[in-house]
Scaffold this motif. Structure first.
Motif, short mmCIF file in Angstrom:
data_model
loop_
_atom_site.label_atom_id
_atom_site.label_comp_id
_atom_site.label_asym_id
_atom_site.label_seq_id
_atom_site.Cartn_x
_atom_site.Cartn_y
_atom_site.Cartn_z
N CYS A 105 0.86 -1.19 0.00
CA CYS A 105 0.00 0.00 0.00
C CYS A 105 0.89 1.24 0.00
CB CYS A 105 -0.93 0.03 1.21
SG CYS A 105 -1.90 1.55 1.29
N LEU A 106 0.79 1.99 -1.08
CA LEU A 106 1.49 3.27 -1.19
C LEU A 106 0.53 4.34 -0.69
CD1 LEU A 106 3.83 5.03 -2.40
CD2 LEU A 106 2.53 4.99 -4.54
N ILE A 107 1.00 5.19 0.21
CA ILE A 107 0.17 6.28 0.74
C ILE A 107 0.73 7.60 0.19
CG2 ILE A 107 -0.78 7.36 2.80
CD1 ILE A 107 -0.07 4.81 4.37
N ASN A 108 -0.09 8.28 -0.59
CA ASN A 108 0.32 9.56 -1.19
C ASN A 108 -0.36 10.71 -0.48
OD1 ASN A 108 0.15 8.17 -4.55
ND2 ASN A 108 1.88 8.37 -3.18
N ARG A 109 0.39 11.77 -0.24
CA ARG A 109 -0.19 12.98 0.35
C ARG A 109 0.00 14.15 -0.62
NH1 ARG A 109 2.57 15.20 5.53
NH2 ARG A 109 3.97 16.03 3.92
N TYR A 110 -1.11 14.72 -1.05
CA TYR A 110 -1.10 15.87 -1.95
C TYR A 110 -1.48 17.12 -1.18
CZ TYR A 110 -1.48 12.51 -5.87
OH TYR A 110 -1.28 11.50 -6.77
N LEU A 111 -0.66 18.17 -1.32
CA LEU A 111 -1.05 19.50 -0.85
C LEU A 111 -1.33 20.34 -2.09
CD1 LEU A 111 1.69 19.93 1.91
CD2 LEU A 111 -0.71 19.27 2.22
N LYS A 162 0.90 17.20 -7.96
CA LYS A 162 0.27 16.50 -9.08
C LYS A 162 1.06 15.24 -9.38
CE LYS A 162 2.64 19.20 -12.75
NZ LYS A 162 3.96 19.12 -12.34
N MET A 163 0.46 14.39 -10.21
CA MET A 163 1.19 13.21 -10.67
C MET A 163 0.98 13.07 -12.17
SD MET A 163 1.46 9.41 -9.21
CE MET A 163 1.87 10.18 -7.67
N GLY A 164 2.06 13.11 -12.92
CA GLY A 164 1.98 13.02 -14.37
C GLY A 164 1.48 11.67 -14.84
N LEU A 165 1.06 11.62 -16.10
CA LEU A 165 0.56 10.37 -16.68
C LEU A 165 1.65 9.31 -16.66
CD1 LEU A 165 -1.45 11.37 -19.90
CD2 LEU A 165 -2.36 10.38 -17.78
N HIS A 166 1.30 8.13 -16.21
CA HIS A 166 2.25 7.01 -16.14
C HIS A 166 1.48 5.70 -16.16
CE1 HIS A 166 0.86 7.53 -12.02
NE2 HIS A 166 1.06 6.24 -11.90
N GLN A 167 2.19 4.60 -16.39
CA GLN A 167 1.62 3.27 -16.23
C GLN A 167 2.19 2.66 -14.96
OE1 GLN A 167 3.39 2.02 -20.06
NE2 GLN A 167 1.41 1.09 -20.51
N ASP A 168 1.41 1.83 -14.27
CA ASP A 168 1.93 1.07 -13.13
C ASP A 168 2.45 -0.25 -13.68
OD1 ASP A 168 0.88 3.16 -11.68
OD2 ASP A 168 -0.21 1.90 -10.27
N LYS A 169 3.77 -0.38 -13.76
CA LYS A 169 4.32 -1.60 -14.37
C LYS A 169 5.54 -2.12 -13.63
CE LYS A 169 6.66 1.10 -17.86
NZ LYS A 169 6.80 1.50 -19.25
N TYR A 214 -2.57 4.35 -19.01
CA TYR A 214 -1.92 5.53 -18.42
C TYR A 214 -2.90 6.25 -17.51
CZ TYR A 214 2.31 5.25 -21.20
OH TYR A 214 3.52 4.85 -21.72
N HIS A 215 -2.38 6.82 -16.42
CA HIS A 215 -3.22 7.56 -15.48
C HIS A 215 -2.37 8.57 -14.74
CE1 HIS A 215 -1.53 4.12 -13.37
NE2 HIS A 215 -1.50 4.90 -12.30
N GLY A 216 -3.03 9.56 -14.13
CA GLY A 216 -2.33 10.58 -13.36
C GLY A 216 -3.32 11.41 -12.58
N CYS A 238 -5.28 18.64 2.96
CA CYS A 238 -4.64 17.50 2.28
C CYS A 238 -5.61 16.62 1.50
CB CYS A 238 -3.98 16.56 3.29
SG CYS A 238 -2.73 17.29 4.29
N ARG A 239 -5.06 16.04 0.44
CA ARG A 239 -5.68 14.86 -0.17
C ARG A 239 -4.75 13.68 0.09
NH1 ARG A 239 -4.98 11.79 -5.33
NH2 ARG A 239 -6.90 10.61 -5.53
N TYR A 240 -5.32 12.56 0.51
CA TYR A 240 -4.55 11.33 0.62
C TYR A 240 -5.06 10.34 -0.41
CZ TYR A 240 -2.99 13.05 5.16
OH TYR A 240 -2.44 13.80 6.16
N PHE A 293 -3.37 0.31 -3.57
CA PHE A 293 -3.11 -1.09 -3.18
C PHE A 293 -2.74 -1.90 -4.41
CE2 PHE A 293 -6.04 0.55 -0.01
CZ PHE A 293 -5.46 0.10 1.17
N ARG A 294 -1.65 -2.68 -4.25
CA ARG A 294 -1.22 -3.52 -5.36
C ARG A 294 -0.70 -4.85 -4.83
NH1 ARG A 294 1.81 1.19 -6.12
NH2 ARG A 294 0.99 2.67 -7.64
N ARG A 295 -0.69 -5.82 -5.73
CA ARG A 295 0.02 -7.06 -5.50
C ARG A 295 1.35 -6.89 -6.23
NH1 ARG A 295 -0.50 -11.60 -2.10
NH2 ARG A 295 1.32 -12.79 -2.73
C1 MD6 Z 1 -2.81 8.84 -6.89
N1 MD6 Z 1 -1.08 7.36 -7.76
O1 MD6 Z 1 -1.98 9.24 -6.08
C2 MD6 Z 1 -2.41 7.88 -7.95
N2 MD6 Z 1 1.19 5.09 -9.47
O2 MD6 Z 1 -3.99 9.25 -6.83
C3 MD6 Z 1 -0.52 6.57 -8.71
O3 MD6 Z 1 -1.13 6.31 -9.71
C4 MD6 Z 1 0.81 6.00 -8.56
O4 MD6 Z 1 1.36 7.25 -6.66
C5 MD6 Z 1 2.40 4.52 -9.44
C6 MD6 Z 1 3.31 4.83 -8.49
C7 MD6 Z 1 2.98 5.78 -7.55
C8 MD6 Z 1 1.70 6.37 -7.57
#
Ligand code: MD6
Ligand code: FE
Length: 216
Positions: free
Chosen positions: A120-126, A130-137, A189-191, A206-208, A212-214
């Motif tokens: 589980c990656l936890i992202n915090r946006y203030l 932003k997050m640019g377009l990318h693939q999860d690979k 692709y997503h962002g 904040c936005r969190y 979740f990934r395997r």
């Molecule tokens: C988001 N995050 O934060 C979407 N992908 O809403 C992602 O798509 C992401 O934070 C791959 C690696 C890190 C990420």
């Protein structure tokens, strides 16, 4: 049934398709939102949020931490999953039960039964992040879906195609919304567009996002 204008009970979740293999489960995480935020604080007390470096040497605008067996990291050496927090050298905090159950339930509701996330990656946006377009690979097996939970300040998700140049669709995301993508959509692709200034009663400015990934 009579309508009660003063009824404060939350709306039942509903599903909105994005494309084949991807959908938004609106408000799916609303009922456990406060619990999730408490757990985010607990994880961050052990593995603090940090702005990582991209392989190209840029500092990411999004601050990140992880929990579960495998954490996603990026630095000059590249993007990867690893079992230790590179800041402390310790294993990542374990994945809280409420996280695991939510991810599993969301995947199942989206048609991906048997999802067992190990990361589980936890992202915090203030404001401004932003997050640019990318693939999860960076995962071993693209047969597993991705479950992405939005908490706090609203954001606009971009959901594109399988090629970088495909024009992305904009999907507004609010507190409690869960995006699930897998199958034919797994490598789309997503962002996330630049976060606008706003206030949320549970998270402040904040936005969190919980992703979740395997991984393995
Ligand atoms: C988001 N995050 O934060 C979407 N992908 O809403 C992602 O798509 C992401 O934070 C791959 C690696 C890190 C990420
Ligand atoms: Fe991603």
């Amino acid at each position: 049934m009579t309508m009660d204008l003063f009824d404060q009970s939350p709306a039942e979740p509903w599903a909105e398709p994005i494309c084949e293999g991807a959908l938004v489960l609106r408000r799916f995480a609303s009922a456990c939102g406060s619990e999730l935020l408490v757990e985010i604080e607990q994880v961050a007390a052990q593995a603090p949020f940090r702005q990582m470096q991209t392989p190209g040497g840029h500092t990411m605008s999004v601050a990140m931490t992880c929990c579960g067996d495998w954490g996603w990291v990026t630095d000059a050496r590249g993007y990867r999953y690893q079992q230790q927090d590179p800041v402390s050298g310790d294993p990542w905090p374990s994945m809280p039960e409420v996280f695991h159950k939510l991810a599993k339930d969301a995947a199942e509701t989206a048609g991906y039964g048997g999802f067992e996330p190990d990361s589980c990656l936890i992202n915090r946006y203030l404001r401004g992040a932003k997050m640019g377009l990318h693939q999860d690979k960076d995962e071993d097996d693209f047969g597993h879906p991705i479950v992405s939970v939005s908490l706090g300040v609203p954001a606009t998700f971009q959901f594109g195609g399988l090629r970088r140049g495909d024009r992305p669709e904009r999907v507004p995301l609010e507190h409690g919304d869960v995006v699930v993508w897998g199958g034919p959509a797994r490598l789309r692709y997503h962002g996330v567009l630049t976060l606008k200034a706003a206030d949320h009663p549970l998270t402040g400015v904040c936005r969190y996002n919980l992703t979740f990934r395997r991984a393995r």
